[in-house]
Design an enzyme around this catalytic site. Structure first.
Site, PDB file in Angstrom:
ATOM      1  N   LYS A   1       0.881  -1.171   0.000  1.00  0.00           N
ATOM      2  CA  LYS A   1       0.000   0.000   0.000  1.00  0.00           C
ATOM      3  C   LYS A   1       0.922   1.225   0.000  1.00  0.00           C
ATOM      4  CE  LYS A   1      -4.110   1.872   2.261  1.00  0.00           C
ATOM      5  NZ  LYS A   1      -4.961   2.004   1.082  1.00  0.00           N
TER       6      LYS A   1
HETATM    7  N1  PPE Z   1      -7.741  -1.385  -2.948  1.00  0.00           N
HETATM    8  C1  PPE Z   1      -7.204  -0.161  -2.888  1.00  0.00           C
HETATM    9  C2  PPE Z   1      -6.489   0.369  -4.074  1.00  0.00           C
HETATM   10  C3  PPE Z   1      -7.325   0.576  -1.705  1.00  0.00           C
HETATM   11  O1  PPE Z   1      -6.791   1.793  -1.639  1.00  0.00           O
HETATM   12  C4  PPE Z   1      -8.032   0.034  -0.604  1.00  0.00           C
HETATM   13  C5  PPE Z   1      -8.182   0.812   0.672  1.00  0.00           C
HETATM   14  C6  PPE Z   1      -8.577  -1.249  -0.722  1.00  0.00           C
HETATM   15  C7  PPE Z   1      -8.405  -1.934  -1.916  1.00  0.00           C
HETATM   16  C8  PPE Z   1      -9.283  -1.914   0.419  1.00  0.00           C
HETATM   17  O2  PPE Z   1      -8.374  -2.291   1.427  1.00  0.00           O
HETATM   18  P1  PPE Z   1      -8.799  -2.388   2.950  1.00  0.00           P
HETATM   19  O3  PPE Z   1      -9.043  -1.022   3.443  1.00  0.00           O
HETATM   20  O4  PPE Z   1      -7.666  -3.053   3.615  1.00  0.00           O
HETATM   21  O5  PPE Z   1     -10.046  -3.210   3.007  1.00  0.00           O
HETATM   22  N2  PPE Z   1      -8.196   2.208   0.525  1.00  0.00           N
HETATM   23  C9  PPE Z   1      -7.956   3.025   1.691  1.00  0.00           C
HETATM   24  C10 PPE Z   1      -7.654   4.452   1.327  1.00  0.00           C
HETATM   25  C11 PPE Z   1      -8.763   5.245   0.786  1.00  0.00           C
HETATM   26  C12 PPE Z   1      -8.374   6.690   0.565  1.00  0.00           C
HETATM   27  O6  PPE Z   1      -9.074   7.345  -0.192  1.00  0.00           O
HETATM   28  O7  PPE Z   1      -7.396   7.154   1.170  1.00  0.00           O
HETATM   29  C13 PPE Z   1      -9.055   2.877   2.729  1.00  0.00           C
HETATM   30  O8  PPE Z   1     -10.138   2.410   2.412  1.00  0.00           O
HETATM   31  O9  PPE Z   1      -8.784   3.211   3.878  1.00  0.00           O
END
Ligand code: PPE
Length: 317
Positions: free
Chosen positions: A166
């Site tokens: 990430k």
């Molecule tokens: N894919 C991406 C590209 C992504 O950024 C997130 C989270 C996810 C999948 C889902 O991952 P998880 O949160 O572990 O279930 N995106 C984060 C950032 C959003 C933002 O705008 O900043 C979030 O949801 O916290």
């Protein structure tokens, strides 16, 4: 309200790679020659603390912090804190800021020392921020669902930038997707892989349902290994649904009965149309609704959570 006008009192951060401290938010600044600002040398997390029946609790705190340190490891960053130490600091920060519910943003970045692509002389800095963040894709999204498009931008192909990390660098790609979607009047864009299979949204993983079976792309499709994705897979199986991780062709989106996004910020958000094609009846479907209900019962600690370590109380229980 903009974050700028609604700042929490404290940020926790290191400076020059030395021990971290709680600092008043207005003083939580970095130098403009910070390496990360020039070369996107940073990794981060997004975590939610919920105001549950049993008091404020953080959802899957250590799983997020583990992914944070995994992201740092991929980018060869030495972080002088363990998951347990970062967890303690996070809980203390929430207490100091007095949140009942909040979003938590840990960030690890290459700091200020010199510029040039090779980052090794720059200190590795760690910061943790919290703020109050409401519905990610709009107030009505959770019930009504959102209208989205397939982005003209692909997700990075394997071995370009590591999708499992990430890293802020990945969000250059994400921003192109999100800006395009926004300007075309959609809530979000779905990225395809370079082979044309479904990857994910700019900030969410994606699930497709057809004939009662739940499908989601596997890690080999350049997705972030989402913690919410993992929670939903476990929860759906626990509830007796069949969940299949498989490559999903673009057209499967259009003929699905239901499609939804998952993410810490987005939680479980139904998708009601893609490229102006209605999904199912063009509204939230029954399985999505069922999963949402059970998910919210868990994060609000209304039920005994089958996975014990998913909720960490902040103020003691
Ligand atoms: N894919 C991406 C590209 C992504 O950024 C997130 C989270 C996810 C999948 C889902 O991952 P998880 O949160 O572990 O279930 N995106 C984060 C950032 C959003 C933002 O705008 O900043 C979030 O949801 O916290």
């Amino acid at each position: 309200m903009a974050l700028k006008d609604n700042l929490p009192r404290y940020v926790w951060m290191t400076r020059d790679g030395k021990d971290g401290d709680f600092v008043p938010t207005e003083q939580a600044t970095v130098h403009v020659m910070t390496h990360a600002l020039h070369y996107a040398s940073s990794v981060f997390e997004g975590i939610r603390a919920y105001n549950t029946r049993r008091g404020t609790a953080v959802f899957r705190l250590k799983d997020h912090l583990r992914r944070l340190l995994d992201s740092a490891k991929i980018y060869r960053m030495d972080v002088p804190y363990t998951v347990d130490e970062l967890a303690e600091i996070t809980l203390e920060l929430i207490r100091k800021n007095g949140h009942k519910a909040c979003y938590i943003r840990p960030l690890i970045f290459r700091g200020f020392y010199e510029l040039g692509v090779l980052p090794f002389n720059c200190p590795v800095e760690v910061a943790i921020m919290t703020w109050e963040w409401g519905r990610y894709l709009g107030e009505e999204a959770i019930e009504k669902g959102v209208d989205v498009m397939v982005s003209s931008w692909n997700r990075m192909r394997p071995n370009t930038m590591p999708a499992m990390a990430k890293a802020t660098a990945n969000y250059a790609n994400g921003q192109l997707v999100k800006m395009e979607a926004h300007l075309y009047g959609f809530a979000e864009g779905i990225m395809l892989t370079s082979e044309g299979y479904v990857a994910e949204g700019s900030g969410e993983n994606l699930f497709v349902i057809r004939d009662g079976v739940i499908y989601t792309p596997p890690l080999s499709q350049s997705i972030l290994p989402g913690i919410t994705r993992d929670s939903v897979v476990k929860l759906a199986r626990h509830l007796g649904y069949e969940v299949v991780e498989t490559a999903i062709p673009r057209e499967m989106l259009y003929i699905a009965d239901e499609v939804f996004f998952t993410g810490t910020a987005a939680e479980i958000t139904p998708i009601r149309s893609i490229d102006k094609i209605p999904i199912g009846k063009g509204e939230r479907g029954p399985i999505t609704r069922h999963l949402q209900e059970e998910f919210f019962k868990i994060v609000n600690w209304e039920v005994e959570v089958p996975w014990e370590d998913w909720l960490t109380p902040v103020y003691g229980d």
